[in-house]
Design an enzyme around this catalytic site. Structure first.
Site, mmCIF file in Angstrom:
data_model
loop_
_atom_site.group_PDB
_atom_site.id
_atom_site.type_symbol
_atom_site.label_atom_id
_atom_site.label_comp_id
_atom_site.label_asym_id
_atom_site.label_seq_id
_atom_site.Cartn_x
_atom_site.Cartn_y
_atom_site.Cartn_z
ATOM 1 N N ASP A 55 0.867 -1.365 0.075
ATOM 2 C CA ASP A 55 0.117 -0.263 -0.176
ATOM 3 C C ASP A 55 0.689 0.887 -0.089
ATOM 4 O O ASP A 55 1.781 0.893 0.615
ATOM 5 C CB ASP A 55 -1.323 -0.053 1.759
ATOM 6 N N TYR A 60 3.606 9.906 -0.189
ATOM 7 C CA TYR A 60 4.010 9.586 0.764
ATOM 8 C C TYR A 60 5.738 9.764 0.418
ATOM 9 O O TYR A 60 5.902 9.024 -0.623
ATOM 10 C CB TYR A 60 4.387 7.599 1.368
ATOM 11 N N LYS A 86 -3.668 5.915 -3.795
ATOM 12 C CA LYS A 86 -4.189 7.183 -3.317
ATOM 13 C C LYS A 86 -4.558 8.415 -3.652
ATOM 14 O O LYS A 86 -3.136 8.217 -5.294
ATOM 15 C CB LYS A 86 -3.936 7.398 -1.378
ATOM 16 N N PHE A 244 0.821 -0.089 14.899
ATOM 17 C CA PHE A 244 1.818 0.862 16.234
ATOM 18 C C PHE A 244 1.204 1.783 16.420
ATOM 19 O O PHE A 244 1.849 2.432 17.043
ATOM 20 C CB PHE A 244 2.813 0.183 14.857
ATOM 21 N N SER A 246 1.598 4.850 14.867
ATOM 22 C CA SER A 246 2.801 4.791 14.286
ATOM 23 C C SER A 246 4.266 5.074 15.675
ATOM 24 O O SER A 246 4.715 5.969 15.010
ATOM 25 C CB SER A 246 1.882 6.584 14.900
ATOM 26 N N ILE A 248 4.516 3.568 18.850
ATOM 27 C CA ILE A 248 4.791 3.490 20.674
ATOM 28 C C ILE A 248 4.105 1.887 20.232
ATOM 29 O O ILE A 248 4.835 0.926 21.705
ATOM 30 C CB ILE A 248 3.900 4.224 20.570
ATOM 31 N N LEU A 249 3.489 1.118 20.218
ATOM 32 C CA LEU A 249 3.538 -0.202 19.689
ATOM 33 C C LEU A 249 4.054 -1.218 19.399
ATOM 34 O O LEU A 249 3.945 -2.579 19.647
ATOM 35 C CB LEU A 249 1.511 -0.360 19.071
ATOM 36 N N ALA A 250 5.395 -0.700 18.521
ATOM 37 C CA ALA A 250 6.199 -1.309 18.095
ATOM 38 C C ALA A 250 7.620 -0.724 18.972
ATOM 39 O O ALA A 250 8.363 -1.911 19.568
ATOM 40 C CB ALA A 250 7.049 -1.281 16.902
#
Length: 347
Positions: A55, A60, A86, A244, A246, A248-250
């Protein structure tokens, strides 16, 4: 849970079927100073790990992600991968005397290209964006197009959001529908970052899928009450674009971690630390919990974590199939860290 790396889900009511785990190409666009060789190594790691869904978006890296992705995929067999990109922005070169380095676009994409975006959801803007994407990718086709960033962060005001919807209603969405009807694309989506936008899209347009970047993660299930049930009612799939949250969950609750593309607030950090206590107690990695949690919702067709290093890609793929005991998920619910109404992964 079936093998998420090889299982495919139908996207809305379209003919498109996508793998449950893909690769989000935002980071290879140039959020950091990533050179072409390093970006190619990340994409090669994704391919070697078995990922076949990519994607991307013109946004980007100010078009750089599409260039890099196309350069990589043009050496692969046609039909062996899926690409979604997109629409909603068109790009121009800086004018003579215009200092691109002083613009906010350089700050947002420090490793990106020197092109300047302009929002355009009109018929001509949608078609130009589509054709420009094909040219940048160097490929004759993409599988789907998503209307990008028609939300309060990027449009700056309610008037800006309504102007975008008006342009879509005046011909922008018809252009997408014609591309789909002709077979040029298989599905039409919308990429958003906030709860509250999905109802506004669905009351206007037959959307096949939403790329939802923040409101349904291990940290925040804001989309659970209204957005996801509406998607089910309208037959729209959901692809989780930032599992994640962006960062913090990684990374975990370390100094410098990010949440929602910004520095982490104290209350968010405290919540992550509470989750980390449970991951330690149950022998679970935080990234594995973050990636597996959204996949349990029946409306979520896929997740598309990104990465800036090859080793991170390999770690993400391993995390998707890491065993997680049911007791871990129950502990998060009992501690008020997951909405009790959220579907939980099967052990």
């Amino acid at each position: 849970m079936a093998d998420p790396l090889h299982e495919r889900r139908q996207i809305g009511r379209s003919a498109l079927k996508l793998p449950r785990v893909g690769f989000g190409c935002g980071p290879i666009g140039g959020s950091q100073l990533l050179d072409d060789a390093s970006a190619a190594a990340v994409l090669a790691a994704a391919w070697d790990a078995g990922l076949r869904y990519f994607d991307t978006a013109p946004w980007y890296g100010n078009t750089q992600s599409e260039h890099r992705l196309g350069t990589f995929l043009r050496t692969r067999d046609a039909g062996s991968f899926n690409i979604t990109t997109k629409v909603g922005r068109v790009y121009r070169a800086p004018r003579p005397g215009e200092d691109f380095g002083a613009t906010r676009w350089r700050k947002r994409w420090p490793g990106g290209l020197s092109f300047i975006p302009q929002f355009d959801y009109s018929r001509s803007g949608i078609l130009r964006s589509y054709e420009d994407s094909l040219a940048r990718l160097g490929l004759p086709r993409v599988d789907a197009l998503a209307i990008h960033d028609l939300d309060q962060r990027h449009q700056s005001s309610e008037e800006g959001i309504e102007a975008g919807f008006a342009a879509l209603e005046a011909g922008g969405f018809a252009a997408l529908a014609e591309l789909k009807a002709s077979g040029a694309i298989d599905a039409i989506g919308a990429g958003i970052n906030f709860a509250g936008l999905i109802p506004r899209f669905l009351e206007r347009f037959p959307i096949d899928y939403f790329v939802l970047s923040m409101p349904y993660t291990l940290l925040d299930q804001a989309a659970l009450a209204q957005e996801l049930p509406l998607c089910e009612m309208h037959g729209a799939s959901v692809i989780i674009g930032a599992p994640f949250a962006s960062g913090i969950l990684a990374s975990g609750s370390i100094p410098g971690a990010t949440y929602a593309y910004a520095p982490v607030a104290d209350d968010v950090r405290e919540r992550v630390m509470r989750i980390e206590k449970h991951t330690t107690a149950h022998g679970v990695s935080l990234p594995a919990a973050a990636l597996q949690f959204p996949l349990a919702h029946p409306q979520v067709a896929a997740i598309i974590p990104g990465a800036e290093k090859a080793e991170h890609v390999r770690a993400n793929v391993a995390s998707v199939t890491e065993p997680i005991p049911a007791a871990f998920w129950r502990a998060l619910v009992e501690d008020g860290l997951i909405d009790p109404a959220a579907p939980l992964p099967a052990p």
